[in-house]
Design an enzyme around this catalytic site. Structure first.
Site, PDB file in Angstrom:
ATOM      1  N   SER A  71      28.329  38.781  46.520  1.00 53.87           N
ATOM      2  CA  SER A  71      28.797  38.854  47.911  1.00 53.87           C
ATOM      3  C   SER A  71      27.609  38.897  48.858  1.00 53.87           C
ATOM      4  CB  SER A  71      29.672  40.094  48.117  1.00 53.87           C
ATOM      5  OG  SER A  71      29.867  40.272  49.504  1.00 53.87           O
ATOM      6  N   HIS A  99      30.064  34.495  47.230  1.00 55.04           N
ATOM      7  CA  HIS A  99      31.225  35.090  47.907  1.00 55.04           C
ATOM      8  C   HIS A  99      30.866  35.350  49.369  1.00 55.04           C
ATOM      9  CE1 HIS A  99      35.000  37.479  47.800  1.00 55.04           C
ATOM     10  NE2 HIS A  99      34.376  38.337  48.600  1.00 55.04           N
ATOM     11  N   ASP A 112      32.176  36.811  52.890  1.00 49.43           N
ATOM     12  CA  ASP A 112      33.176  37.697  53.480  1.00 49.43           C
ATOM     13  C   ASP A 112      33.312  37.439  54.971  1.00 49.43           C
ATOM     14  OD1 ASP A 112      34.088  39.520  51.311  1.00 49.43           O
ATOM     15  OD2 ASP A 112      31.936  39.906  51.153  1.00 49.43           O
ATOM     16  N   MET A 160      35.173  38.472  58.297  1.00 50.93           N
ATOM     17  CA  MET A 160      35.945  39.596  58.871  1.00 50.93           C
ATOM     18  C   MET A 160      36.054  39.415  60.380  1.00 50.93           C
ATOM     19  SD  MET A 160      34.403  42.834  56.788  1.00 50.93           S
ATOM     20  CE  MET A 160      33.854  42.688  55.090  1.00 50.93           C
ATOM     21  N   HIS A 187      36.223  34.560  51.415  1.00 54.34           N
ATOM     22  CA  HIS A 187      37.226  35.628  51.439  1.00 54.34           C
ATOM     23  C   HIS A 187      37.567  35.941  52.898  1.00 54.34           C
ATOM     24  CE1 HIS A 187      38.020  40.170  50.330  1.00 54.34           C
ATOM     25  NE2 HIS A 187      39.114  39.564  50.779  1.00 54.34           N
ATOM     26  N   MET A 229      39.177  37.931  55.569  1.00 58.42           N
ATOM     27  CA  MET A 229      39.808  39.209  55.929  1.00 58.42           C
ATOM     28  C   MET A 229      40.120  39.134  57.418  1.00 58.42           C
ATOM     29  SD  MET A 229      37.360  41.559  53.586  1.00 58.42           S
ATOM     30  CE  MET A 229      36.220  40.194  53.440  1.00 58.42           C
ATOM     31  N   MET A 241      41.605  43.683  45.412  1.00 58.30           N
ATOM     32  CA  MET A 241      40.564  44.508  46.043  1.00 58.30           C
ATOM     33  C   MET A 241      40.494  45.850  45.329  1.00 58.30           C
ATOM     34  SD  MET A 241      39.122  42.739  48.370  1.00 58.30           S
ATOM     35  CE  MET A 241      38.041  44.067  48.900  1.00 58.30           C
ATOM     36  N   GLY A 283      36.403  45.754  54.122  1.00 49.93           N
ATOM     37  CA  GLY A 283      35.721  46.014  55.391  1.00 49.93           C
ATOM     38  C   GLY A 283      34.225  46.214  55.257  1.00 49.93           C
ATOM     39  N   PHE A 284      33.819  46.839  54.159  1.00 46.79           N
ATOM     40  CA  PHE A 284      32.399  47.179  54.030  1.00 46.79           C
ATOM     41  C   PHE A 284      31.941  47.072  52.578  1.00 46.79           C
ATOM     42  CE2 PHE A 284      34.215  49.340  57.636  1.00 46.79           C
ATOM     43  CZ  PHE A 284      33.313  49.027  58.651  1.00 46.79           C
ATOM     44  N   GLY A 285      30.658  46.743  52.410  1.00 49.16           N
ATOM     45  CA  GLY A 285      30.063  46.767  51.086  1.00 49.16           C
ATOM     46  C   GLY A 285      29.655  48.185  50.715  1.00 49.16           C
ATOM     47  N   GLY A 286      29.297  48.372  49.470  1.00 48.38           N
ATOM     48  CA  GLY A 286      28.720  49.646  49.042  1.00 48.38           C
ATOM     49  C   GLY A 286      29.684  50.802  48.862  1.00 48.38           C
ATOM     50  N   ASP A 332      36.984  42.725  43.541  1.00 47.74           N
ATOM     51  CA  ASP A 332      35.986  42.795  44.609  1.00 47.74           C
ATOM     52  C   ASP A 332      35.939  44.219  45.153  1.00 47.74           C
ATOM     53  OD1 ASP A 332      34.382  42.370  46.843  1.00 47.74           O
ATOM     54  OD2 ASP A 332      35.813  41.084  47.885  1.00 47.74           O
ATOM     55  N   GLY A 333      34.763  44.833  45.053  1.00 44.40           N
ATOM     56  CA  GLY A 333      34.562  46.166  45.613  1.00 44.40           C
ATOM     57  C   GLY A 333      34.111  47.163  44.569  1.00 44.40           C
TER      58      GLY A 333
HETATM   59  C1  DX5 Z   1      34.465  44.251  51.163  1.00 49.46           C
HETATM   60  C2  DX5 Z   1      34.089  42.874  50.738  1.00 49.46           C
HETATM   61  C3  DX5 Z   1      33.272  42.805  49.528  1.00 49.46           C
HETATM   62  C4  DX5 Z   1      31.946  43.544  49.580  1.00 49.46           C
HETATM   63  C5  DX5 Z   1      31.724  44.082  48.207  1.00 49.46           C
HETATM   64  O1  DX5 Z   1      35.484  44.189  52.064  1.00 49.46           O
HETATM   65  O2  DX5 Z   1      35.244  42.083  50.517  1.00 49.46           O
HETATM   66  O3  DX5 Z   1      33.064  41.453  49.090  1.00 49.46           O
HETATM   67  O4  DX5 Z   1      30.843  42.765  49.968  1.00 49.46           O
HETATM   68  O5  DX5 Z   1      30.597  44.880  48.243  1.00 49.46           O
HETATM   69  P1  DX5 Z   1      30.167  45.832  47.030  1.00 49.46           P
HETATM   70  O6  DX5 Z   1      30.031  44.959  45.839  1.00 49.46           O
HETATM   71  O7  DX5 Z   1      28.888  46.407  47.516  1.00 49.46           O
HETATM   72  O8  DX5 Z   1      31.267  46.840  46.884  1.00 49.46           O
HETATM   73 ZN    ZN Z   2      34.995  40.104  49.564  1.00 50.36          ZN
END
Ligand code: DX5
Ligand code: ZN
Length: 215
Positions: free
Chosen positions: A9, A34, A36, A38, A67, A69, A141, A146-149, A176-177
């Site tokens: 991602s 990937h 994202d 948003m 993806h 969102m 999901m 909404g956010f990574g990490g 994913d996530g």
């Molecule tokens: C979150 C995204 C993910 C995100 C995953 O809404 O859809 O693709 O980048 O990040 P990690 O792998 O850090 O959880």
């Molecule tokens: Zn994603």
């Protein structure tokens, strides 16, 4: 052994060096990338849009796994198709009714793209059964989008076999996530065959080792 498609991602990549990040994940063995998207409405964050996808397409031969969102996905499908996406995944929760879901899948396929449908953590997998034969990919999901990490939600992984048992063999099930070298194994052993990972890959010193450790 069944092929597992790895989709790093970009959300966790260095956005000021996207070209070199794309080359680095390709050289490290990524199958897809990937992306994202948003809109600040469907999720409380704003990220990448059509012009960035267009630039990524010019610079990379990786499969662009996009993806969405966003609300009203039908308004943007043509634009992302023209920009060069290969897979377009939208959210079940962004649709008003069954017809809306079916129409969006058809629209994506009519553009010549692979169609993906995604569910958030609180949505039950049964909601997707009617579409498992139409879509090319289901994205489960494993965090709130909404956010990574964020931390992997184990309960969400239990949706994987439910979908697998009620879908044609060639359906790609993606998660994913919160995917790392441990959670990836949980998901693949339950039947997932595509893994999205952002912070785990881009936070690593060695992208190749990180990708290999997911398998
Ligand atoms: C979150 C995204 C993910 C995100 C995953 O809404 O859809 O693709 O980048 O990040 P990690 O792998 O850090 O959880
Ligand atoms: Zn994603």
């Amino acid at each position: 052994m069944e092929k597992i498609y790895i989709s790093p991602s970009l959300l966790s990549a260095d956005f000021s060096n996207l070209g070199s990040e794309l080359n680095a994940i390709r050289d490290a063995g990524a199958d897809w990338v990937h992306i994202d998207v948003m809109d600040g409405h469907f999720v409380p964050n704003i990220t990448i849009g059509v012009p960035v996808v267009k630039s990524i397409r010019k610079n990379s031969d990786l499969i662009l796994d996009t993806h969405l969102m966003i609300e009203n996905p039908e308004k943007y499908i043509d634009a992302f198709a023209k920009a060069g996406s290969d897979i377009l995944t939208f959210h079940f929760e962004a649709c008003k009714n069954n017809k809306h879901v079916v129409d969006v899948i058809k629209q994506i396929k009519d553009c010549g793209l692979k169609a993906g449908i995604s569910i958030k953590p609180k949505t039950s997998p049964e909601e997707l059964f009617p579409y498992a034969g139409m879509a090319d990919l289901v994205l489960i999901m494993t965090v709130e989008p909404g956010f990574g990490g964020q931390e992997f939600m184990h309960d969400c992984a239990l949706k994987i076999p439910k979908i697998r048992e009620n879908a044609p063999e060639n359906l790609i099930i993606q998660v994913d996530g919160g995917i790392n070298n441990l959670t990836s194994k949980i998901c693949t052993s339950l039947g997932a065959n595509s893994l999205v990972a952002g912070s785990y890959i881009f936070g690593a010193n060695d992208y190749k080792k990180a990708i290999e450790s997911l398998l």
